[in-house]
Design an enzyme around this catalytic site. Structure first.
Site, PDB file in Angstrom:
ATOM      1  CE  LYS A 177      -2.173  -0.559   4.033  1.00  0.00           C
ATOM      2  NZ  LYS A 177      -2.014   0.392   4.723  1.00  0.00           N
TER       3      LYS A 177
ATOM      4  NE  ARG B  68      -4.350   0.002  10.261  1.00  0.00           N
ATOM      5  CZ  ARG B  68      -3.609   0.683   9.640  1.00  0.00           C
ATOM      6  NH1 ARG B  68      -3.096   1.954   9.108  1.00  0.00           N
ATOM      7  NH2 ARG B  68      -2.230  -0.371   9.429  1.00  0.00           N
TER       8      ARG B  68
ATOM      9  NE  ARG C 299       6.952  -3.268   6.344  1.00  0.00           N
ATOM     10  CZ  ARG C 299       6.216  -3.533   6.374  1.00  0.00           C
ATOM     11  NH1 ARG C 299       5.215  -2.578   5.183  1.00  0.00           N
ATOM     12  NH2 ARG C 299       5.076  -3.261   7.033  1.00  0.00           N
TER      13      ARG C 299
ATOM     14  NE  ARG D 292       6.137  -0.356  10.635  1.00  0.00           N
ATOM     15  CZ  ARG D 292       5.580  -0.448   9.429  1.00  0.00           C
ATOM     16  NH1 ARG D 292       4.744  -0.175   8.290  1.00  0.00           N
ATOM     17  NH2 ARG D 292       3.750  -0.492  10.301  1.00  0.00           N
TER      18      ARG D 292
ATOM     19  NE  ARG E 295       1.505  -4.350  11.454  1.00  0.00           N
ATOM     20  CZ  ARG E 295       2.274  -4.183  10.931  1.00  0.00           C
ATOM     21  NH1 ARG E 295       3.803  -5.187  11.146  1.00  0.00           N
ATOM     22  NH2 ARG E 295       2.736  -3.664   9.513  1.00  0.00           N
TER      23      ARG E 295
HETATM   24  P1  AMP Z   1       1.406   1.243   8.892  1.00  0.00           P
HETATM   25  O1  AMP Z   1       2.038   2.018   8.846  1.00  0.00           O
HETATM   26  O2  AMP Z   1      -0.171   2.247   8.284  1.00  0.00           O
HETATM   27  O3  AMP Z   1       1.203  -0.079   8.841  1.00  0.00           O
HETATM   28  O4  AMP Z   1       0.157   1.379  10.602  1.00  0.00           O
HETATM   29  C1  AMP Z   1       1.426   1.526  11.224  1.00  0.00           C
HETATM   30  C2  AMP Z   1       0.601   1.296  13.399  1.00  0.00           C
HETATM   31  O5  AMP Z   1       0.441   2.577  13.110  1.00  0.00           O
HETATM   32  C3  AMP Z   1      -1.263   0.531  12.736  1.00  0.00           C
HETATM   33  O6  AMP Z   1      -0.946  -1.058  12.811  1.00  0.00           O
HETATM   34  C4  AMP Z   1      -1.437   0.878  13.872  1.00  0.00           C
HETATM   35  O7  AMP Z   1      -1.323   0.655  15.576  1.00  0.00           O
HETATM   36  C5  AMP Z   1      -1.491   2.506  13.631  1.00  0.00           C
HETATM   37  N1  AMP Z   1      -1.998   3.241  12.926  1.00  0.00           N
HETATM   38  C6  AMP Z   1      -2.115   3.409  11.260  1.00  0.00           C
HETATM   39  N2  AMP Z   1      -3.489   3.969  11.401  1.00  0.00           N
HETATM   40  C7  AMP Z   1      -3.954   3.967  11.364  1.00  0.00           C
HETATM   41  C8  AMP Z   1      -5.727   4.180  11.704  1.00  0.00           C
HETATM   42  N3  AMP Z   1      -5.531   4.586  11.132  1.00  0.00           N
HETATM   43  N4  AMP Z   1      -6.357   4.137  12.952  1.00  0.00           N
HETATM   44  C9  AMP Z   1      -5.418   2.976  14.078  1.00  0.00           C
HETATM   45  N5  AMP Z   1      -4.139   2.859  14.025  1.00  0.00           N
HETATM   46  C10 AMP Z   1      -3.520   3.119  13.104  1.00  0.00           C
END
Ligand code: AMP
Length: 189
Positions: free
Chosen positions: A13, A88, A127, A133, A144
């Site tokens: 994404k 989300r 990754r 991370r 996740r």
């Molecule tokens: P990502 O980089 O999009 O995979 O986001 C990493 C982490 O950030 C996720 O596993 C959530 O803990 C938090 N996060 C990112 N975007 C959201 C969202 N829209 N709502 C809630 N938590 C978020």
């Protein structure tokens, strides 16, 4: 043009959102990146977010909605953006509808990237070896994925009903997938 990118962790994404932003010259807004930056700056939001992110859980809806509200008010968000990783949950999607209509922003399409779950877990583990991370460890990756299927995947039906969903096969090379997305967007316009 305003777009949402939806898809399970590891589907590519973020990479695709970056390419599509460059292609259309619009702003890339990744809530994951914004939250990681807040953590780095040790802000109040960052401190709240860290405890959720490290468990592989979602940060509360109100935190995200306030953050996106403020971000979409900025000058650079008035001529197009991709929301990458937001919304989300259904509550976030409903909140976003209200925010966008208040600001007279139109949602052009929701890009839903799909891929086989096992392939995704393998990609993420790979990754995790070089991303650094804290949430790219096998246990948290599985958590996740679970959160995605339980809390985020209902958004697919939600946006199908609104007639804005474009489903894209997320398996292939980066340029192949980018071309599929561009084609889907231009056929939809
Ligand atoms: P990502 O980089 O999009 O995979 O986001 C990493 C982490 O950030 C996720 O596993 C959530 O803990 C938090 N996060 C990112 N975007 C959201 C969202 N829209 N709502 C809630 N938590 C978020």
């Amino acid at each position: 043009m305003n777009l949402i990118f939806l898809g399970p962790p590891g589907v590519g994404k973020g990479t695709q959102a970056k390419h599509i932003c460059e292609y259309y010259n619009i702003l890339h807004l990744s809530t994951g990146d914004i939250l990681r930056n807040e953590i780095k700056n040790a802000s109040k939001i960052g401190l709240t977010a860290k405890s959720f992110i490290d468990k592989g859980a979602l940060v509360p809806d109100n935190v995200l909605l306030d953050l996106i509200d403020a971000r979409l008010n900025k000058h650079d968000a008035q001529s197009g953006y991709i929301l990458d990783g937001f919304p989300r949950t259904i509550a976030q999607a409903e909140g976003l509808n209200n925010l966008m209509s208040e600001k007279s922003h139109h949602l052009d399409a929701v890009i839903s990237l799909t891929a086989d779950e096992e392939e995704l877990i393998n990609r993420l583990i790979k990754r995790g070896k070089d991303s650094g991370r804290s949430d790219d460890t096998p246990t948290i990756i599985k958590q996740r994925q679970k959160v995605y299927w339980e809390q985020t995947s209902p958004l697919i039906d939600y946006y199908i009903k609104k007639n804005v969903l474009l489903e894209i096969d997320g398996l292939g090379t980066v340029p192949e997938i980018r071309d599929r997305i561009v084609l889907a967007i231009s056929s939809n316009a």
